[in-house]
Structures are given as C-alpha cells and as structure tokens.
Design an enzyme around this catalytic site. Structure first.
Site, PDB file in Angstrom:
ATOM      1  N   HIS A   6      64.951  91.351   4.905  1.00  0.00           N
ATOM      2  CA  HIS A   6      63.971  91.719   3.895  1.00  0.00           C
ATOM      3  C   HIS A   6      64.267  93.121   3.407  1.00  0.00           C
ATOM      4  CE1 HIS A   6      60.622  88.612   5.047  1.00  0.00           C
ATOM      5  NE2 HIS A   6      61.780  88.048   4.751  1.00  0.00           N
ATOM      6  N   GLU A  28      62.588  95.848   3.323  1.00  0.00           N
ATOM      7  CA  GLU A  28      62.224  96.944   4.218  1.00  0.00           C
ATOM      8  C   GLU A  28      63.284  97.151   5.302  1.00  0.00           C
ATOM      9  OE1 GLU A  28      58.315  94.564   3.609  1.00  0.00           O
ATOM     10  OE2 GLU A  28      60.479  94.260   3.355  1.00  0.00           O
ATOM     11  N   CYS A  50      58.307  92.401   9.374  1.00  0.00           N
ATOM     12  CA  CYS A  50      58.752  93.722   8.937  1.00  0.00           C
ATOM     13  C   CYS A  50      57.856  94.822   9.496  1.00  0.00           C
ATOM     14  CB  CYS A  50      58.776  93.790   7.409  1.00  0.00           C
ATOM     15  SG  CYS A  50      60.070  92.775   6.666  1.00  0.00           S
ATOM     16  N   ALA A  96      66.181  78.289 -30.277  1.00  0.00           N
ATOM     17  CA  ALA A  96      67.099  78.923 -31.216  1.00  0.00           C
ATOM     18  C   ALA A  96      66.912  78.244 -32.565  1.00  0.00           C
ATOM     19  CB  ALA A  96      68.545  78.782 -30.750  1.00  0.00           C
ATOM     20  N   SER A 152      74.848  71.914 -35.119  1.00  0.00           N
ATOM     21  CA  SER A 152      74.033  72.994 -34.561  1.00  0.00           C
ATOM     22  C   SER A 152      74.858  74.107 -33.936  1.00  0.00           C
ATOM     23  CB  SER A 152      73.076  72.432 -33.503  1.00  0.00           C
ATOM     24  OG  SER A 152      73.799  71.818 -32.445  1.00  0.00           O
ATOM     25  N   ARG A 168      70.093  82.467 -18.113  1.00  0.00           N
ATOM     26  CA  ARG A 168      70.441  81.427 -17.150  1.00  0.00           C
ATOM     27  C   ARG A 168      70.674  82.024 -15.765  1.00  0.00           C
ATOM     28  NH1 ARG A 168      75.026  77.997 -20.546  1.00  0.00           N
ATOM     29  NH2 ARG A 168      73.622  77.128 -22.143  1.00  0.00           N
ATOM     30  N   THR A 179      69.592  66.322 -25.892  1.00  0.00           N
ATOM     31  CA  THR A 179      70.489  67.479 -25.977  1.00  0.00           C
ATOM     32  C   THR A 179      71.757  67.235 -25.186  1.00  0.00           C
ATOM     33  OG1 THR A 179      68.639  69.003 -26.292  1.00  0.00           O
ATOM     34  CG2 THR A 179      70.694  69.944 -25.473  1.00  0.00           C
ATOM     35  N   LEU A 227      75.996  74.184 -19.438  1.00  0.00           N
ATOM     36  CA  LEU A 227      74.829  74.889 -18.910  1.00  0.00           C
ATOM     37  C   LEU A 227      75.185  75.837 -17.767  1.00  0.00           C
ATOM     38  CD1 LEU A 227      72.142  72.035 -18.927  1.00  0.00           C
ATOM     39  CD2 LEU A 227      72.599  73.747 -20.697  1.00  0.00           C
ATOM     40  N   SER A 264      56.828  68.734 -24.711  1.00  0.00           N
ATOM     41  CA  SER A 264      56.117  68.240 -23.531  1.00  0.00           C
ATOM     42  C   SER A 264      55.597  69.395 -22.681  1.00  0.00           C
ATOM     43  CB  SER A 264      57.041  67.350 -22.689  1.00  0.00           C
ATOM     44  OG  SER A 264      57.411  66.185 -23.384  1.00  0.00           O
TER      45      SER A 264
END
Length: 375
Positions: free
Chosen positions: A58, A60, A92, A162, A176, A192, A204, A212, A310
C-alpha cells in the site's frame, strides 16, 4: 470525527497533500483505489510511495520503506484513511506504529461499506496525532470511480464520443476514418490506458474492426469488451486474433448460439452471458455487475450509438468525453453519436457538470461528470 480528538491542520499540510495526490495518480491498483503517501521529517520529504498494483505494498508502506529510519518521529501524509484490516497485505496502521510515525494527515476517510475500518481510531488509540480532511474534495475526487465500485457493485463508466460540428459521426457513405485528428486519437488512447476496460457494441466491431489497444500514448492496453447479443463477432476480427495477447470479453445474451461461444473460447476470448433488456438487447446494468465481479472498476465506452444510448438511458454513464472536429459532414452524413429517445425538453437533458475544455490539435475535447436532471 470529534470523538477522535482530531488536531487542526497546519499551514503546509495542503502543500504536502497535493504531492500525495500527484503520487496517487500513478500505478494500476484496480480493483483497489489509487492512493498516494509521503513521509515528512524536519520539513523534508524523506519518502514517497503509491499503491502500484493489487497485492503490492500500500502507499503508506511504500513511503515508509523509502524513508527507512528517517520515518521515526515524522509525519505521514496519505490521500485515503490507512487500513486497519488484513487483506492481501497486513494493516497499514500497524506499519505506521512500528515505524515511529507521530502524526498522520489524511485526505479522506475510507468509504468502503464492506470494510470494518477504524484506521483513524486505531491510530489515535496508539497515541498518534491525526488530522483528517486536508484537501478532502480532491482526495474524494481521486477515488470517485472506486467509491462507485465498492458502494454500488458497478464500474465507473466514461462515455467517449467523436463527432463533427453538425453532429455527424460519418459521411453519407459511412466513412468514419478519421472524423477527428491524430492528437484527439492520441488523447483517446491515453484514456484507454487510464481504464480497466474499453467497450464497444457489435456494430462498431463489425464496421471498424478495431483493435482497442493503446498504441499512440504511454500505458498498458485495457481489457477489451464487446457487447454482442448474438455472438456475431467474426473469428477473423482483429479483436479475436489478439485475444491471446490482450484480454477480450464478449458479452452475449443467455440464448446466443453455444457453437459461437465455443469457437470464441477456443481462440482465447472470454464469454459472459448477461440478462436481456425489454428491447432484446443486453441489459447494461446486469452486464456491468458481471464485469465488476471480474474486477473491472473503470470502463471506457467508445461506441457505437446504440450502446452509448443504452448507457445514457439507464443513467449509467458517469463521465463524458466528447471530441468535436471542426468539419461539416452534411445533412446526409451519419447522424447521432448517441441513439436513444432523449429528453422531452432541454432542461431534462443529461449534461456535463463544470465542463473542462481542451484543444487536441484541430479538435475540441470537452469532458466532465455527467448529471441527470430529474424529469
């Protein structure tokens, strides 16, 4: 907090907490929160750290390790309340006590309802001086996606659009690539890299055959997600071909073809069967819960119009990133970056709260938290 006998903040607390917040932006700790910490002794920063990844130290503990013996008698600044429970790592609070820290300055308390925290109380009981709430709004903002995840069981969703000046996403022929320029695309790749997952609809995936992945910015590629009701994603698509290198999850309806699922699984993809909506599409809320169960805390939705609609209709998009190109694609261009019924009047329209604007090459990028006014 009065029961803790919390001490007031000091003049330089906000400065050091600002540095801790900068540190908190580093790492990929999902499904844990982003946390930054530093140790100050004699007015000098002697150790810094952040939570780099789930299962690692962590923030700390990382700061204490960097400080070494110089931590004794010092002050620890941390953006989130130190934990007081055993998880993948020990508490911690114990590490701070052992290191000889005498004062702890905290940005905000731990909001996780599933953790019996008490970290601040434990520190006070052990005689440490505690200050809480320094730059609290900024500290809470830094963990907002994780807070949604732990309090609702849903990922934090960012929606990316876009479009042209006249609201088109493609020409009349359907072309496109590219509506926006290279600087805007690099900014999308950076987005991303900041998310655990990036999602598109099957439309798409079929029309653009995207990868992607993160290529035009530093960072690691997120898990790719395709909302594909009938499992139509082609096995020869670039998403499936790269499933062995970058994780790919295909979300389908319960009655989608079993043979298609087997073929995808054989090529390294994962398939999740989610409930269907009344319209016969995938229920996005149900799908989000299934993704959260797999450790997805943040997800970027990149398209298409039906999927974006949606999420807006269900009020499940938390943040909007719109990239607007200074071009006109005409009345016969493909309309609608979002396909949904929309509000009856402008006053009821989802809107960005306190929007930020930046220039990405020739394009404009407007972004911020989405608010949904009551109808």
């Amino acid at each position: 907090m009065s029961a803790l006998h919390v001490s007031p903040d000091r003049s330089d607390d906000a400065y050091y907490m600002g540095r801790a917040l900068d540190l908190a932006r580093q790492g990929r700790p999902s499904p844990n929160p982003h946390v930054g910490a530093l140790v100050v002794n004699g007015g000098i920063i002697v150790g810094e750290g952040y939570h780099a990844a789930a299962g690692s130290d962590h923030a700390e503990v990382a700061a204490l390790r960097a400080a070494g013996d110089r931590a004794a008698g010092g002050t620890l600044f941390v953006t989130l309340e130190p934990c007081n429970h055993f998880g993948r790592t020990p508490p911690c609070t114990d590490a701070l006590h052992r290191a000889g820290i005498t004062r702890v300055v905290v940005g905000c308390r731990d909001p996780n309802p599933h953790v019996d925290g008490g970290g601040l109380e434990k520190l006070v009981d052990r005689g440490l001086e505690v200050t809480v709430g320094v730059r609290e709004a900024d500290a809470r903002r830094s963990i907002a996606p994780w807070v949604k995840f732990v309090t609702t069981g849903l990922p934090h969703v960012s929606l990316k659009l876009a479009l042209s000046l006249d609201g088109r996403i493609a020409t009349r022929t359907g072309a496109s690539k590219w509506v926006t320029g290279p600087d805007a695309r690099a900014r999308v790749h950076a987005l991303r890299a900041d998310h655990d997952a990036v999602a598109v609809g099957i439309g798409t995936a079929l029309s653009d055959d995207p990868r992607l992945t993160v290529r035009d910015a530093p960072g690691t590629s997120p898990t790719r997600v395709v909302f594909d009701t009938r499992l139509r994603l082609p096995l020869e698509s670039r998403l499936v071909k790269s499933a062995g290198e970058v994780p790919l999850i295909v979300i389908a309806s319960a009655d989608s073809p079993a043979a298609n699922e087997e073929a995808l699984l054989a090529r390294g993809a994962q398939v999740i069967r989610a409930p269907s909506s009344a319209e016969g599409r995938i229920d996005v809320a149900g799908a989000l819960r299934l993704l959260a169960a797999r450790g997805v805390v943040t997800m970027l939705v990149e398209g298409g119009a039906e999927l974006a609609g949606s999420f807006l209709a269900a009020r499940l998009a938390d943040e909007l990133h719109a990239f607007i190109a200074p071009i006109l694609l005409g009345p016969r261009g493909r309309p609608g970056a979002v396909d949904w019924a929309g509000p009856d009047v402008p006053a009821h329209a989802p809107r960005i709260v306190d929007p930020s604007w930046e220039v990405c090459g020739d394009d404009a990028h407007v972004f911020g938290r989405i608010d949904y006014p009551e109808s």
